[in-house]
Design a protein around this motif. Structure first.
Motif, PDB file in Angstrom:
ATOM      1  N   LEU A   1     -20.288  -1.955  -6.388  1.00 15.40           N
ATOM      2  CA  LEU A   1     -18.909  -1.563  -6.086  1.00 15.40           C
ATOM      3  C   LEU A   1     -18.317  -0.636  -7.144  1.00 15.40           C
ATOM      4  N   LYS A   2     -18.830  -0.726  -8.349  1.00 18.50           N
ATOM      5  CA  LYS A   2     -18.377   0.206  -9.392  1.00 18.50           C
ATOM      6  C   LYS A   2     -18.808   1.636  -9.030  1.00 18.50           C
ATOM      7  N   LYS A   3     -20.038   1.745  -8.555  1.00 20.33           N
ATOM      8  CA  LYS A   3     -20.562   3.045  -8.117  1.00 20.33           C
ATOM      9  C   LYS A   3     -19.786   3.552  -6.907  1.00 20.33           C
TER      10      LYS A   3
ATOM     11  N   VAL B   1      -9.476   4.312   3.406  1.00 19.80           N
ATOM     12  CA  VAL B   1      -9.973   2.955   3.652  1.00 19.80           C
ATOM     13  C   VAL B   1     -11.499   2.985   3.706  1.00 19.80           C
ATOM     14  N   ILE B   2     -12.115   2.110   2.930  1.00 20.98           N
ATOM     15  CA  ILE B   2     -13.566   1.931   2.994  1.00 20.98           C
ATOM     16  C   ILE B   2     -13.797   0.536   3.550  1.00 20.98           C
ATOM     17  N   ALA B   3     -14.361   0.470   4.752  1.00 25.85           N
ATOM     18  CA  ALA B   3     -14.555  -0.808   5.434  1.00 25.85           C
ATOM     19  C   ALA B   3     -16.037  -1.181   5.405  1.00 25.85           C
ATOM     20  N   VAL B   4     -16.345  -2.327   4.792  1.00 24.86           N
ATOM     21  CA  VAL B   4     -17.740  -2.768   4.660  1.00 24.86           C
ATOM     22  C   VAL B   4     -17.995  -3.912   5.643  1.00 24.86           C
ATOM     23  N   GLU B   5     -18.898  -3.678   6.583  1.00 28.51           N
ATOM     24  CA  GLU B   5     -19.194  -4.651   7.639  1.00 28.51           C
ATOM     25  C   GLU B   5     -20.682  -4.978   7.635  1.00 28.51           C
ATOM     26  N   ILE B   6     -21.006  -6.275   7.601  1.00 23.52           N
ATOM     27  CA  ILE B   6     -22.408  -6.694   7.539  1.00 23.52           C
ATOM     28  C   ILE B   6     -23.088  -6.719   8.914  1.00 23.52           C
ATOM     29  N   ASP B   7     -22.301  -6.932   9.978  1.00 20.72           N
ATOM     30  CA  ASP B   7     -22.858  -7.099  11.323  1.00 20.72           C
ATOM     31  C   ASP B   7     -23.072  -5.742  12.011  1.00 20.72           C
TER      32      ASP B   7
ATOM     33  N   GLU C   1     -17.710   7.033  -6.513  1.00 21.96           N
ATOM     34  CA  GLU C   1     -18.016   8.022  -5.477  1.00 21.96           C
ATOM     35  C   GLU C   1     -16.840   8.269  -4.530  1.00 21.96           C
ATOM     36  N   GLN C   2     -16.139   7.189  -4.181  1.00 21.88           N
ATOM     37  CA  GLN C   2     -15.100   7.293  -3.143  1.00 21.88           C
ATOM     38  C   GLN C   2     -13.682   7.442  -3.686  1.00 21.88           C
ATOM     39  N   ASN C   3     -13.481   7.006  -4.939  1.00 23.48           N
ATOM     40  CA  ASN C   3     -12.104   6.977  -5.457  1.00 23.48           C
ATOM     41  C   ASN C   3     -11.993   7.474  -6.886  1.00 23.48           C
ATOM     42  N   GLY C   4     -12.977   8.272  -7.308  1.00 22.07           N
ATOM     43  CA  GLY C   4     -12.926   8.853  -8.660  1.00 22.07           C
ATOM     44  C   GLY C   4     -12.896   7.814  -9.756  1.00 22.07           C
TER      45      GLY C   4
ATOM     46  N   LEU D   1       0.810  -1.215   0.000  1.00 18.04           N
ATOM     47  CA  LEU D   1       0.000   0.000   0.000  1.00 18.04           C
ATOM     48  C   LEU D   1       0.847   1.271   0.000  1.00 18.04           C
ATOM     49  N   THR D   2       0.281   2.311  -0.614  1.00 18.30           N
ATOM     50  CA  THR D   2       0.888   3.642  -0.574  1.00 18.30           C
ATOM     51  C   THR D   2      -0.192   4.652  -0.198  1.00 18.30           C
ATOM     52  N   GLN D   3       0.213   5.879   0.041  1.00 18.14           N
ATOM     53  CA  GLN D   3      -0.737   6.934   0.380  1.00 18.14           C
ATOM     54  C   GLN D   3      -1.657   7.289  -0.793  1.00 18.14           C
ATOM     55  N   GLU D   4      -1.327   6.779  -1.970  1.00 12.78           N
ATOM     56  CA  GLU D   4      -2.169   7.026  -3.156  1.00 12.78           C
ATOM     57  C   GLU D   4      -3.328   6.030  -3.243  1.00 12.78           C
ATOM     58  N   ASP D   5      -3.278   4.991  -2.436  1.00 12.11           N
ATOM     59  CA  ASP D   5      -4.246   3.897  -2.573  1.00 12.11           C
ATOM     60  C   ASP D   5      -5.520   4.102  -1.766  1.00 12.11           C
ATOM     61  N   CYS D   6      -6.606   3.620  -2.371  1.00 14.77           N
ATOM     62  CA  CYS D   6      -7.886   3.512  -1.661  1.00 14.77           C
ATOM     63  C   CYS D   6      -8.136   2.025  -1.448  1.00 14.77           C
ATOM     64  N   VAL D   7      -8.247   1.623  -0.194  1.00  9.52           N
ATOM     65  CA  VAL D   7      -8.420   0.206   0.153  1.00  9.52           C
ATOM     66  C   VAL D   7      -9.882  -0.091   0.454  1.00  9.52           C
ATOM     67  N   LEU D   8     -10.366  -1.170  -0.125  1.00  7.95           N
ATOM     68  CA  LEU D   8     -11.686  -1.688   0.229  1.00  7.95           C
ATOM     69  C   LEU D   8     -11.459  -2.875   1.151  1.00  7.95           C
ATOM     70  N   GLU D   9     -11.863  -2.742   2.420  1.00  8.42           N
ATOM     71  CA  GLU D   9     -11.730  -3.848   3.368  1.00  8.42           C
ATOM     72  C   GLU D   9     -13.101  -4.477   3.564  1.00  8.42           C
TER      73      GLU D   9
END
Length: 293
Positions: free
Chosen positions: A107-109, A72-78, A113-116, A45-53
């Motif tokens: 996820l494309k949307k 970081v975009i963290a998707v949690e179901i619980d 929205e989150q990462n251009g 990872l670098t500071q340029e990255d957008c992570v989907l967790e």
């Protein structure tokens, strides 16, 4: 910020919120700092990255991701974990927590929205019961993904990486290898989790291809051939294809296509490479085109 990869800290958080593990969500929290570090270094990872967790749990890996990535975009179901994440991630302004089912998200949307619209790097300790749908959803869907670094059941990691003719080789191996280059980064024993799973785990990194490594005229047909071949592994490829409702070709057409590829009529699907499945599907398409001329 507390190091949540320390088992004592994990227990403190769980007790503080009276959290109860949900079997239906396949929850096993990582409690080994070395494994977290291994995942992070593999994700590069670098500071340029957008992570989907996917499945941040109590935020153990999320904290470490936030320190290395730009976003970081963290998707949690619980839903029960959302208040905990609000607490453990309070100091991280570059983290967005979304309570949702990853399999139902656009996820494309989200990337737009989150990462251009730029590709995510996916990092996750995946629930084992839905590992395959998540992986294939990321690869098959029109989702911008650069790399996928994930914790999965060791058996699944072996299957993804396997080569033709081997016991674990199957439709999943071919499907993943069509879209990405797989690399097993680390094997992880059960004692690295809370609660302990009954099986061993592995970290696997999938690097998305810009273009598939093989050329196929009809991608859907190629995957139909693959599915039919492995639905009845003990049968010859010819019989496997003839028994599949997805395959509309006659025995003569299938045999001719095999002969064109210099393959034995008694060959089994489990011995064919991705390249051979692609070439077989291309032969069948050309055959029909010639017959229609």
């Amino acid at each position: 910020m507390a190091d949540l990869s320390n088992p004592k800290k994990t227990i403190e958080v769980i007790q503080k919120y009276k959290f109860v593990f949900q079997k239906k969500f396949g929850q096993n929290f990582l409690i080994d700092a070395h494994v977290v570090e291994k995942i992070l270094s593999s994700a590069a990872l670098t500071q340029e990255d957008c992570v989907l967790e996917i499945g941040p749990g109590i935020g153990t890996m999320t904290q470490a991701l936030a320190e290395r990535a730009g976003q970081v975009i963290a998707v949690e179901i619980d839903r029960n974990l959302i208040p905990i994440l609000s607490d453990t991630l309070v100091g991280y302004s570059n983290v967005t927590v979304i309570c949702a089912d990853i399999l139902k998200m656009d996820l494309k949307k989200l990337a737009q929205e989150q990462n251009g619209g730029r590709p995510f790097k996916v990092v996750a300790n995946l629930p084992y019961y839905i590992t395959t749908p998540i992986i294939m959803g990321l690869l098959e869907g029109d989702v911008p993904v650069e790399t996928i670094t994930i914790m999965v059941q060791k058996e699944v990691a072996d299957r993804i990486k396997e080569e033709p003719g081997k016991k674990e080789y199957g439709a999943l191996s071919l499907a993943v290898q069509y879209y990405a280059k797989p690399e097993i980064v680390a094997n992880v024993p059960p004692n690295c989790f809370m609660p302990r799973p009954k099986v061993g785990s592995a970290v696997i990194r999938l690097t998305r291809y810009q273009e598939p490594p093989v050329f196929t005229v009809d991608e859907k047909l190629m995957f139909a051939l693959i599915r039919a071949s492995f639905n009845q592994r003990r049968k010859t490829l010819v019989n496997g294809l003839l028994n599949s409702p997805e395959i509309v070709y006659t025995k003569e057409q299938i045999q001719t296509a095999l002969e064109e590829q210099n393959l034995s009529l008694s060959v089994r699907g489990e011995t064919l490479s991705l390249q051979q499945f692609a070439e077989l599907s291309n032969s069948l398409v050309k055959m029909i085109e010639k017959e229609e001329e």
